[in-house]
Write a protein that holds these residues in place. Sequence first.
Motif, PDB file in Angstrom:
ATOM      1  N   ARG A   7       0.777  -1.120   0.103  1.00 30.97           N
ATOM      2  CA  ARG A   7       0.003  -0.081  -0.137  1.00 30.97           C
ATOM      3  C   ARG A   7       1.013   1.261   0.222  1.00 30.97           C
ATOM      4  N   VAL A   8       0.557   1.962  -0.962  1.00 32.68           N
ATOM      5  CA  VAL A   8       1.465   3.296  -1.209  1.00 32.68           C
ATOM      6  C   VAL A   8       0.679   4.476  -1.195  1.00 32.68           C
ATOM      7  N   LEU A  10       0.912   8.684  -1.972  1.00 31.46           N
ATOM      8  CA  LEU A  10       1.753   9.623  -3.006  1.00 31.46           C
ATOM      9  C   LEU A  10       1.374  11.146  -2.107  1.00 31.46           C
ATOM     10  N   ARG A  18       2.203  13.280  -9.141  1.00 35.50           N
ATOM     11  CA  ARG A  18       1.400  12.391  -8.477  1.00 35.50           C
ATOM     12  C   ARG A  18       0.927  11.247  -9.576  1.00 35.50           C
ATOM     13  N   ARG A  22       1.568   7.400  -9.866  1.00 35.15           N
ATOM     14  CA  ARG A  22       0.437   6.633  -9.758  1.00 35.15           C
ATOM     15  C   ARG A  22       0.587   5.632 -10.869  1.00 35.15           C
ATOM     16  N   LEU A  25       3.273   2.827 -10.366  1.00 38.15           N
ATOM     17  CA  LEU A  25       3.186   2.220  -9.506  1.00 38.15           C
ATOM     18  C   LEU A  25       1.800   1.311  -9.858  1.00 38.15           C
ATOM     19  N   GLU A  26       0.967   1.602 -10.487  1.00 38.61           N
ATOM     20  CA  GLU A  26      -0.227   0.955 -10.402  1.00 38.61           C
ATOM     21  C   GLU A  26      -0.371  -0.297 -11.681  1.00 38.61           C
ATOM     22  N   SER A  32      -0.066  -0.909  -4.778  1.00 43.13           N
ATOM     23  CA  SER A  32      -1.253  -0.387  -4.855  1.00 43.13           C
ATOM     24  C   SER A  32      -1.308   1.139  -4.236  1.00 43.13           C
ATOM     25  N   VAL A  33      -1.862   2.245  -5.046  1.00 45.14           N
ATOM     26  CA  VAL A  33      -1.733   3.464  -4.627  1.00 45.14           C
ATOM     27  C   VAL A  33      -3.079   3.730  -3.826  1.00 45.14           C
ATOM     28  N   GLU A  36      -3.526   9.992  -1.929  1.00 44.04           N
ATOM     29  CA  GLU A  36      -2.588  11.144  -2.379  1.00 44.04           C
ATOM     30  C   GLU A  36      -2.750  12.077  -1.283  1.00 44.04           C
TER      31      GLU A  36
END
Length: 227
Positions: A7-8, A10, A18, A22, A25-26, A32-33, A36
């Motif tokens: 779990r991230v 930003l 951002r 995203r 990463l996604e 998973s973002v 934000e």
Amino acid sequence: MNAEPIRVLLVDDQPLLRMGFRLILEGEDDLSVVGEASNGLEALAAVDRLEPDVVLMDVRMPLMDGIEATGKISASASQARIIILTTFDLDEYAFAGLQAGASAFLLKDVAPAELGNAVRLVASGDAVVAPRVTQRLLENFVRSQPARPPLPRDPLLDELTPRELEVAKSIAQGLSNAEIAHRLFLSEATVKTHVRRILTKLHLRDRVQVVVYAYETGLATPSNPDY
């Protein structure tokens, strides 16, 4: 059964940055973002609400900057690990971020593959910043500061065994586990055990923080001929 994705969160005041992170990463199945934030205050609330594993934290933001936010998150009960986003890899913000409790720093123009790998490494408890880069960063910072009297010895150091103290000093020199094992005639598994105990006794999150701690407490100094 597949493990839960990392779990991230930003945190950056530039929406386009951002968005770019995203998208990167996604595109990875194991990342998973989850949210934000555009400043440090929003970041604190988001960390509390979303419980991310990793926070990508910009430095210069309105209301509360990334360094202050990093310090507050690191001092909280959150288990989130923080990656500071910087423009230059050896600038003052990189040092301040590590000093505040970040586990790593990355350049904002990091390659997509490197970004994903960095998030995975930090989530696993490993450091992204090469210990030698961290050491050089801290040496440059310490040398640039006016002379000051030595700090009193941290009582936590008395909790370390002589061997653990040797390992801690070796980490501060930027040595890898393999290099420490070779120097001290130990197995890598034994070195890993020592590192884990050092982190526990000194209340530190990772080996990057051991390097920061060593310079802050005088365990390591730029004038040491071993460096």
